[in-house]
Design a protein around this motif. Structure first.
Motif, PDB file in Angstrom:
ATOM      1  N   ILE A  23       0.839  -1.206   0.000  1.00 20.94           N
ATOM      2  CA  ILE A  23       0.000   0.000   0.000  1.00 20.94           C
ATOM      3  C   ILE A  23       0.868   1.249   0.000  1.00 20.94           C
ATOM      4  N   MET A  24       1.945   1.242   0.788  1.00 28.90           N
ATOM      5  CA  MET A  24       2.818   2.415   0.858  1.00 28.90           C
ATOM      6  C   MET A  24       3.487   2.690  -0.485  1.00 28.90           C
ATOM      7  N   VAL A 289      -2.354  -3.819  -7.779  1.00 27.34           N
ATOM      8  CA  VAL A 289      -2.395  -3.695  -6.321  1.00 27.34           C
ATOM      9  C   VAL A 289      -3.788  -4.031  -5.799  1.00 27.34           C
ATOM     10  N   GLY A 290      -4.801  -3.574  -6.518  1.00 29.76           N
ATOM     11  CA  GLY A 290      -6.170  -3.853  -6.102  1.00 29.76           C
ATOM     12  C   GLY A 290      -6.482  -5.338  -6.097  1.00 29.76           C
ATOM     13  N   PHE A 291      -6.066  -6.057  -7.145  1.00 30.83           N
ATOM     14  CA  PHE A 291      -6.303  -7.505  -7.184  1.00 30.83           C
ATOM     15  C   PHE A 291      -5.554  -8.209  -6.046  1.00 30.83           C
ATOM     16  N   LEU A 332      -5.450   0.239   8.268  1.00 31.59           N
ATOM     17  CA  LEU A 332      -4.153  -0.258   7.802  1.00 31.59           C
ATOM     18  C   LEU A 332      -3.606   0.627   6.686  1.00 31.59           C
ATOM     19  N   SER A 333      -4.473   1.061   5.783  1.00 27.83           N
ATOM     20  CA  SER A 333      -4.039   1.954   4.705  1.00 27.83           C
ATOM     21  C   SER A 333      -3.564   3.285   5.268  1.00 27.83           C
ATOM     22  N   LEU A 375     -10.000   5.053  -1.642  1.00 27.05           N
ATOM     23  CA  LEU A 375     -11.043   4.522  -2.523  1.00 27.05           C
ATOM     24  C   LEU A 375     -10.711   3.092  -2.946  1.00 27.05           C
ATOM     25  N   LEU A 376      -9.441   2.848  -3.292  1.00 24.88           N
ATOM     26  CA  LEU A 376      -9.030   1.499  -3.676  1.00 24.88           C
ATOM     27  C   LEU A 376      -9.216   0.523  -2.515  1.00 24.88           C
ATOM     28  N   SER A 377      -8.827   0.932  -1.316  1.00 20.60           N
ATOM     29  CA  SER A 377      -8.967   0.061  -0.145  1.00 20.60           C
ATOM     30  C   SER A 377     -10.439  -0.230   0.144  1.00 20.60           C
ATOM     31  N   LEU A 378     -11.269   0.807   0.010  1.00 22.09           N
ATOM     32  CA  LEU A 378     -12.703   0.619   0.256  1.00 22.09           C
ATOM     33  C   LEU A 378     -13.309  -0.361  -0.737  1.00 22.09           C
TER      34      LEU A 378
END
Length: 400
Positions: A23-24, A289-291, A332-333, A375-378
């Motif tokens: 994520i970082m 990253v999303g997958f 976490l994000s 948004l990606l994490s959500l």
């Protein structure tokens, strides 16, 4: 609730380490692209310092076999021929067309051995300022009254004035261009100041600029671009008439004619190509990253089925379970992005990238990139959270 989630996140720090690093890294890459976009937006909204509408640029190209074509007095003939046309409001000479990357650069300093700076140089004639509709901040424009002066009259922008004369007025000051022969170094007398002059267009970073007048007595030896101010509404087809008029002056020369508006459009499109490529790469990277994030969350949720079942048996609602999964991921994000921000903040603090990453750009890029990662994490946490909330307590407690 938040305190409890923080404890859970801390206890799972080893398991979440790789996910946090991923994520970082995604945040840092998105930040770099966002910073570039914010900087472009910031530069685009700064004034150019001149008016380009209805101004055409004519590139003069003398024959290759005549090395002295530039000193045969043709420039004054060109200007008179153009000004005789009813469609032409004004005409001027300069060394380079606007909205192009060509430039002349030199280092300037005050003769008293004080400050010095590197600056762009633009060679002009008396009608340059009026053709481009420029505005003075202080002083006057160079003119014929400067013929025979001990130094060429010059106009500098505010940035140049602040770097060389931060504690006094630049008007009347003498500046000297760097030269291998100090005795013959070019000398300029500042007679006026302007706010800015970004000849390379909207995406040009602010830099010191010296615009100096070449006396007509010297023959305008290096000014090979005509800037022609047309009456509003002059059609593009007028280029043929313009070509014929110029050919009547020097038939052996070649002429390339382009409206400045077209040069600007072409340059903007060219400058945006790297940003578009970076944005496309970022989209693919974020998709990967999303997958990966979705897969990890799915696996973690599967491992926690007994825990989820116990919470449901103790009275937790389905909405509460889904909210916990999503909140844990956002938390976490947040931790991963805070670490990234702490590292990235060193760039504006140290001034490593100068104005390219000022605090306004940094703040805008940080907000945009954090929004994208949240948004990606959500999106990645919504389905695992929904799946966890659908588990029946009895089935979850019997899960092996």
């Amino acid at each position: 609730m938040l305190r409890h989630l923080l404890k859970l996140t801390w206890k799972r720090k080893t398991r979440n380490m790789l996910l946090s690093v991923e994520i970082m890294l995604a945040f840092v890459i998105v930040f770099a692209i966002a910073a570039t976009g914010v900087r472009y937006w910031q530069l685009y909204h700064r004034p150019l310092g001149f008016q380009y509408q209805d101004v055409w640029a004519v590139q003069l190209q003398p024959p290759m076999d005549n090395r002295f074509a530039r000193t045969e007095g043709a420039h004054d003939l060109f200007l008179r021929a153009l000004q005789a046309m009813p469609q032409v409001e004004d005409a001027a000479l300069t060394n380079f067309a606007l909205f192009q990357d060509s430039s002349m650069v030199s280092r300037f300093k005050a003769p008293d051995g004080g400050r010095e700076t590197r600056s762009n140089m633009v060679e002009t004639n008396d009608r340059f300022w009026y053709t481009l509709g420029m505005k003075l901040a202080a002083g006057r424009w160079p003119s014929a009254q400067d013929n025979g002066a001990d130094a060429a009259p010059a106009v500098v922008n505010r940035r140049m004035a602040e770097e060389l004369f931060p504690d006094r007025s630049p008007l009347g000051q003498l500046i000297v261009a760097e030269s291998s022969d100090p005795k013959n170094a070019a000398r300029f007398r500042i007679v006026g100041t302007i706010d800015d002059f970004r000849s390379h267009g909207e995406f040009m970073a602010p830099r010191p600029v010296v615009l100096f007048r070449q006396s007509s007595v010297d023959g305008n030896k290096t000014q090979m671009t005509l800037l022609v101010k047309m009456h509003p509404g002059t059609p593009r087809s007028f280029e043929l008439d313009l070509q014929r008029q110029l050919k009547q002056v020097r038939n052996d020369w070649s002429y390339t004619i382009n409206p400045l508006a077209e040069l600007r459009t072409s340059q903007l499109a060219e400058k945006l190509v790297p940003l578009k490529i970076l944005a496309l790469v970022a989209v693919f990277l974020l998709a990967m990253v999303g997958f990966g994030l979705f897969g990890v969350l799915w696996q973690n949720t599967t491992r926690r089925i007994p825990e989820i079942g116990l919470r449901r048996a103790m009275g937790a609602t389905a909405a509460g379970i889904a909210r916990q999964i999503v909140t844990e991921q956002l938390l976490l994000s947040s931790v991963a992005m805070l670490v990234g921000l702490a590292l990235l903040m060193q760039l504006p603090l140290t001034g490593l990238l100068g104005d390219a990453l000022n605090w306004q750009v940094f703040s805008g890029a940080a907000a945009l990139s954090m929004g994208v990662i949240y948004l990606l994490s959500l999106l990645c946490a919504l389905y695992p959270g929904w799946r966890a909330s659908r588990l029946h307590p009895a089935a979850a407690l019997h899960h092996e």
